[in-house]
Structure formats: structure tokens, C-alpha cells
Design a protein around this motif. Structure first.
Motif, PDB file in Angstrom:
ATOM      1  N   UNK A  49       0.836  -1.195   0.000  1.00 27.28           N
ATOM      2  CA  UNK A  49       0.000   0.000   0.000  1.00 27.28           C
ATOM      3  C   UNK A  49       0.876   1.252   0.000  1.00 27.28           C
ATOM      4  N   UNK A  50       0.738   2.143  -0.995  1.00 23.25           N
ATOM      5  CA  UNK A  50       1.588   3.339  -1.045  1.00 23.25           C
ATOM      6  C   UNK A  50       1.519   4.192   0.219  1.00 23.25           C
ATOM      7  N   UNK A  51       0.335   4.345   0.807  1.00 21.92           N
ATOM      8  CA  UNK A  51       0.206   5.185   1.992  1.00 21.92           C
ATOM      9  C   UNK A  51       0.935   4.560   3.179  1.00 21.92           C
ATOM     10  N   UNK A  52       0.769   3.255   3.345  1.00 28.20           N
ATOM     11  CA  UNK A  52       1.454   2.587   4.456  1.00 28.20           C
ATOM     12  C   UNK A  52       2.961   2.641   4.253  1.00 28.20           C
ATOM     13  N   UNK A  53       3.406   2.460   3.019  1.00 26.40           N
ATOM     14  CA  UNK A  53       4.840   2.513   2.726  1.00 26.40           C
ATOM     15  C   UNK A  53       5.401   3.895   3.045  1.00 26.40           C
ATOM     16  N   UNK A  54       4.697   4.928   2.621  1.00 25.20           N
ATOM     17  CA  UNK A  54       5.144   6.284   2.898  1.00 25.20           C
ATOM     18  C   UNK A  54       5.171   6.556   4.397  1.00 25.20           C
ATOM     19  N   UNK A  55       4.166   6.074   5.119  1.00 23.80           N
ATOM     20  CA  UNK A  55       4.108   6.277   6.560  1.00 23.80           C
ATOM     21  C   UNK A  55       5.297   5.609   7.247  1.00 23.80           C
ATOM     22  N   UNK A  56       5.631   4.409   6.803  1.00 27.95           N
ATOM     23  CA  UNK A  56       6.767   3.700   7.403  1.00 27.95           C
ATOM     24  C   UNK A  56       8.078   4.433   7.123  1.00 27.95           C
TER      25      UNK A  56
END
Length: 676
Positions: A49-56
Motif C-alpha cells: 500500500x503506497x500510503x502505508x509505505x510512505x508512513x513507514x
């Protein structure tokens, strides 16, 4: 006609520093970074998931310890032929407050260039224009590389850093932005000799990749940079990737920073389209390249290689032992201890003021890329990012007990053949002292003493689970690989006894170490004279022998060194900033060196990058007299323990280094043994 500086001190320093930082960052034993808890649920099977990846990734870069080291960075994450993230952090130019732009900001990627060079070679192999197993002589347009082994040198061996060259680095590989140094001239000016049977041993080889680029250029009858642009950049839509520094490219290049965080001037690489380290690119472009690498050479309708060629490139089968990942064609394995059981290949790059690394998990169709415009203070960011990424997305699974084979355990006598000094093939000052024990080995290096237990024949493991291995090269040769990933070490021949140094001499181990290292080659004698002072010339000459860097061809600057057997070493040390003159144009080569003079020279060597990436001055409690100009150097040497039995700390830990006394030959031997 080309223009470049012959042997300027600033260029020597920059090239040497970049080499040694790269050597030891890619090579060194890394202390696992602290674990950082995350409140995000761990995704199954990697990032998706792009959003989860960015958050991490945001969480990683928001950590205080990372912020303290960061100038600027770009990150790219890809999965299943999709770019999940391409983002910038920090500044491309802090002074002008220009943030990093993942689509526009260019970073030097240094040795990541090698992956592109290997790709160009594989493209020619697919077209049957080159044979990877054929001697390269037919591709050199008449250029002859001296070969003392009688064995052929192939493209495969160049790509896997097993050329057997005596020199794998050039005198200097960076210069002023306007300097012109063509690939053909560079290859001819830095011609090495094959001294070790090709394919026998691994030594990271920058020159080999410049030679590969020269071969690609010869076979294709086009400049190397045009070939890469036409056959890799353009098909993949990498519209912001370059091999040559032009004024327009320089305007977009992030500002590099040194180990103290100070900005550096921009520079050109030598040669100007350097196949071993000239690549400049963006996060967005590198995401496209990773997707092609993970998709059998394809990106959309474009294809740069067949799936089989991609697999051949990514197979890390040139290794010291089958249980330890080795190198492939333009790929390697820098942090196997953090892979958590996954198949990971990577390529790292370090140049002055820049760092970069790309990790690929082919079986998981996952890629991670980072580039930074900083040097030593950011050297741990890459390893910490990779460990955090793997722990978050691919946590380690426990191995079922039935899959764990019981280790073998040989006796001390059975392991005794492995004992001895091992010298690193790329950085001679890096060495291992191996002693056999029942069931394992004691290995001493610059990090301390490690206890290795035996797992299999010639395979061992330390207390932290890091593997070490030996290779029998035949004819009495032994190679060793442990916590330095950019080259193996070779066992040195046993010492020839000195008449005045018995085995029980308190400095015997140190004295015979410098003899085995070849540091006494200009002092051929049956006696060592351990209690005699060492001269200024001898000390500098022995230190430069440890570094194995090319000696300066410049005329001597000191009138009184012209007749010294160490004249070239002294001139090189002067160019590097290791030494100063005494009065006027004098060096006083035959005067005994004082202990504080020796300490200052060695501490300068550390700060220049000799042996210890990221070395900084240290403080120590001193007794006795030390001149103010030497205080920092003496403290650094004392704090690092670069001395022998002549120095004994008192109950408080304070040391009387006897700074103003002459350094004895045995004491210098102990200093060199402890270094770096």
C-alpha cells in the motif's frame, strides 16, 4: 588531447578518502542498530500500500538519530511492477533551502554504475558480440594487459571482481568539473598487471568495470555513455539519468557534504563517463530500473534484457563458501545478516559527499533504493534503513529445529593449518590474526577479538551469527572472508626469524607482523634492532606500505629527502597532508621520530580515511608532557590503543605516553599492528 591534473594533493585526498570510506563502509562489521517499535500493523508479504509505505519511511526519517545525520536523501520503493514510493527528505542545497525533489534532484550513485555497465555487457552477450568466457584480449583494440599467470582473463571475471589485478584503483578518480579525461586514456594510463590467477580470489575492482566499459565501447563503436543512454535509459524512460557532468546536469545535482557536514565543491569523475562510478540519477528513474530488474528485464513494452540474462546477473555464486552470498554481475550482498532469510541482492556506491544503495528481493518482486548527499555521518543510515525495512516487511521466521544441521567440531590440531596473519587483498592495513582452538578459532582484527565456532568444513560463525569462511586456493594458498565484504584476505607466508627477536619477545607478534606485511622491504637484514629508534623516513615509509596507494611521481619537495630510499613515500605523505617539513625545505628523514610526531601522523591518517571510515579525534587522560600541537593526535592514538606493552594505564586510566621520547622500532611495530 585531454586535460587533467597530474598528481594534485587535493585530488589524491579526495580519491583516497572516497576509496577507504567506500571500502570500509561496504566492508565493515556493523553493530545492529537499535530496534524501533512501530504501531503500524506489519504487512504480509512485503510493502503493498503506497500510503502505508510512505508512513513507514516517514517514520524512519523522523527518528532523531537519523535526523541528526541527514543532509538530504531520496527513497524509492517498488513492488510487483509498481512504484509505491519515490520521495525526498532534507535538502538538495541547505544554504539555498532547496528541498530534495525525487523527480528532479540528481544524486551521484557512484558504484551503482557498475550494475548498468554489467547490463550493457550482457546486452552484447545476448547479441553474440561478446563471449563471457573468452579471453578479453580480442576486445581491447590492440591494448595488451600484462598477465603473469598464463591463465585467460574473461568478462565474467571482470564483472565478478576476480580479475587478479595488482591494482584495482586509479591514482585519482575525481577532478574539477571542467576537466576532460576520456575513457580510453584513463584505461591506458592506469593499466594493471594480472598477478593472481583470474577467478581465484575476490577483490573489489573499480578498474575492471572501467575496462568493461572500454570493451563495450570498442565492440559497439560508440561512446560508452551513448550506449547506456540508447539501450538502457531511453527504453526504460529514465529521462533524468546521466553519466557525464554537464553544466545543466551540475545545476540539478545535490550539494555533497563531507564527514563534518560541510558542503563540498562539485566535481567530475575520471573518466568523464565513468563505467565504474559516473552515474547520476533520480529516485523516480531508479524506481523504473528496479522494476525492470524485478520483471525479467521488462518495463511495460520495453525490454533491456532477457529474463535468463537477468537471472544470470543476479546469481551471487562467486563466493568463498556456498553458504555465504557472494557477488554476481554488478550485484553483491552487503548485509546478509539483516536479510531475515530472504534472498536479497544489492549494489552500494560511495563517492565524495554521496552515498547510495539499491536492494532487490527477486523472489518478492520488491526493491528499495536510497541516495544521500552526505558522507561519513550518514554511513549508518543505509544499514539501518535496510534492517528496519526487512524487520518491518519481512520479519525473520524461526528455523524449525529439524532443519538445523549440527555443527562439526574439529580439534585445535586439525584447525592449526588455518592459523596465521591474513592480509586484506584491497586494503593491506586491514588484517586478521587467526589462532586455532578446539572447535573453533580466535580471530583478532581492528574491532577486537572474536570467537568463531565451527559449523562446517572451512565455515565458521561468530557470537552474533555472522559467518566467516576460508577457501583453499591450492599451492599452499589460503583465503579468508569475515567482516569485510569488499574483498577476501590472503594468508601471509610465515616470518623469517630475526636473530634478535626470539619467539618469547614481548613485541615478537608485532615485529613479525610488519615483516610479513612486507613493510621492511627496504631494510633487508637478519636483525631487527627492536630497541633502536625508528627514523622519520622509516616510519612514513612503513605506513605508506600499509596503505598500498600509488606513490607520487612528483619531484621531492624536501631537499634532504632526495637520496632517501623513502623519497617517494615522503613526497606522497606530504601530498596527502600526513606530514610537514621541519625548518625551511628540510624533512630530516634520518632523525629519530618522536612518539608524539608518530601519533600525529597516524591520527592524520585516520582522519583522512586510512583504515577507519568516520574516524574522529578522541580524548584520553594523559600524564607527562605533550606539546600543544601534538595533543589531539596523542589523545586519539592513546584512546584507540595504538601502542604496545611500553604503555601501561594507571589505576585511573591515565597514560604517560612519553610523547617527547624517540619511538623505538618495536614500539612502531606495535602501533602498526594495532592500526587501524
Amino acid at each position: 588531447m585531454y586535460i587533467r591534473s597530474a598528481f594534485p594533493a587535493s585530488k589524491i585526498r579526495k580519491s583516497l578518502l572516497a576509496l577507504l570510506i567506500a571500502t570500509l563502509f561496504n566492508a565493515a562489521l556493523f553493530i545492529p542498530p537499535a530496534s524501533y517499535a512501530t504501531e503500524t500493523k506489519v504487512p504480509q508479504g512485503g510493502p503493498s500500500d503506497p500510503k502505508e509505505t510512505e508512513s513507514f519511511i516517514d517514520g524512519f526519517f523522523n527518528r532523531a538519530d537519523i535526523q541528526a545525520k541527514l543532509a538530504g536523501a531520496v527513497i524509492a520503493v517498488v513492488k510487483d511492477d509498481q512504484t509505491l514510493l519515490a520521495k525526498g527528505y532534507g535538502y538538495a542545497d541547505a544554504e539555498r533551502q532547496i528541498p530534495v525533489d525525487p523527480d528532479k534532484t540528481l544524486f551521484r550513485l557512484a558504484s551503482l554504475s557498475k550494475t548498468f555497465t554489467a547490463t550493457a555487457v550482457m546486452q552484447l552477450a545476448e547479441q553474440h558480440k561478446v563471449d563471457l568466457d573468452r579471453d578479453i584480449g580480442g576486445y581491447l583494440n590492440g591494448l595488451r594487459i600484462p598477465n603473469n599467470t598464463g591463465a585467460p582473463l574473461t568478462l565474467k571475471q571482470l564483472m565478478t571482481h576476480t580479475s587478479g589485478f595488482d591494482q584495482t584503483e586509479a591514482d585519482t578518480d575525481e577532478g574539477a568539473p571542467q576537466d576532460v579525461y576520456p575513457l580510453e586514456a584513463f584505461v591506458k594510463d592506469n593499466l594493471p598487471t594480472v598477478i593472481r590467477k583470474p577467478g581465484e580470489a575476490f577483490r573489489y575492482d573499480n578498474y575492471a568495470y572501467d575496462l568493461l566499459g572500454y570493451i563495450v565501447q570498442n565492440v559497439s563503436a560508440k561512446p560508452f555513455d551513448e550506449i547506456v543512454a540508447d539501450h538502457i535509459f531511453t527504453p526504460l524512460g529514465m529521462t533524468d539519468s546521466y553519466l557525464i557532468l554537464t553544466p545543466d546536469v551540475q545545476k540539478r545535482l545535490a550539494v555533497p557534504h563531507d564527514g563534518a557536514g560541510e558542503p563540498l565543491a562539485q566535481y567530475a569523475t575520471y573518466p568523464n563517463n565513468s563505467p565504474d562510478g559516473g552515474l547520476m540519477s533520480t529516485a523516480a528513474d531508479m524506481a523504473r530500473f528496479m522494476r525492470a530488474e524485478l520483471n525479467g528485464g521488462k518495463l511495460g513494452e520495453a525490454s533491456i534484457l532477457s529474463a535468463q540474462s537477468i537471472r544470470d546477473m543476479q546469481r551471487l555464486d562467486v563466493s568463498i563458501h556456498p553458504d555465504i552470498p557472494g557477488v554476481g554481475y554488478g550485484f553483491e550482498s552487503s548485509f546478509p545478516e539483516y536479510a531475515n532469510g530472504q534472498t536479497v541482492i544489492d549494489k552500494a556506491g560511495v563517492s565524495s559527499g554521496f552515498q547510495a544503495q539499491m536492494w532487490l528481493l527477486p523472489e518478492r518482486k520488491t526493491g528499495l533504493f536510497i541516495a544521500l548527499n552526505s558522507a561519513q555521518q550518514a554511513r549508518t543510515i543505509r544499514s539501518q534503513l535496510f534492517k528496519s525495512f526487512m524487520d518491518h516487511y519481512f520479519p525473520k521466521s524461526p528455523i524449525p529445529p529439524q532443519e538445523t544441521a549440527p555443527p562439526i567440531s574439529q580439534t585445535k590440531d586439525q584447525l592449526r593449518r588455518l592459523e596465521g596473519f591474513y592480509r586484506d587483498l584491497r586494503l593491506p592495513m586491514w588484517h586478521y590474526d587467526v589462532v586455532a582452538q578446539d572447535g573453533g578459532l580466535l580471530v583478532t582484527d581492528s574491532y577486537g577479538t572474536h570467537r568463531l565456532k565451527q559449523i562446517k568444513e572451512l565455515l565458521f560463525e561468530d557470537e552474533a551469527g555472522r559467518k566467516a569462511a576460508f577457501k583453499d586456493g591450492g599451492e599452499g594458498k589460503l583465503y579468508f572472508s569475515y567482516n569485510k565484504a569488499d574483498s577476501w584476505s590472503e594468508k601471509l607466508p610465515g616470518p623469517k626469524p630475526f636473530s634478535d627477536v626470539p619467539d618469547n619477545h614481548p613485541y615478537a607478534r608485532f615485529i613479525y607482523y610488519v615483516q610479513q606485511q612486507g613493510m621492511l622491504g627496504k631494510e633487508d637484514s637478519l636483525a631487527f634492532s627492536p630497541d633502536q629508534p625508528i627514523t622519520r623516513a622509516q616510519f612514513v615509509g612503513q605506513l605508506l606500505k600499509l596503505s598500498d596507494i600509488p606513490l607520487s611521481p612528483e619531484p621531492v619537495s624536501f631537499a634532504d629527502t632526495a637520496q632517501s630510499p623513502y623519497a617517494a613515500e615522503i613526497q606522497t605523505a606530504l601530498a596527502l597532508g600526513l606530514v610537514n617539513g621541519t625548518t625551511g625545505d628540510a624533512f630530516e628523514p634520518d632523525r629519530p621520530i618522536t612518539r608524539q610526531e608518530a601519533a600525529v601522523i597516524l591520527s592524520r591518517a585516520l582522519l583522512l580515511g586510512f583504515g577507519s571510515a568516520g574516524a574522529v579525534p578522541l580524548e584520553a587522560a594523559l600524564q607527562g608532557e605533550t606539546d600543544d600541537w601534538a595533543l589531539e593526535g596523542v589523545q586519539t592514538v592513546v584512546a584507540r590503543g595504538y601502542y604496545g606493552p611500553e604503555v601501561v594505564p594507571d589505576a585511573t586510566g591515565a597514560v604517560d605516553y612519553r610523547s617527547k621520547q624517540p619511538m623505538l622500532r618495536k614500539e612502531a611495530a606495535a602501533m602498526f599492528y594495532r592500526f587501524p
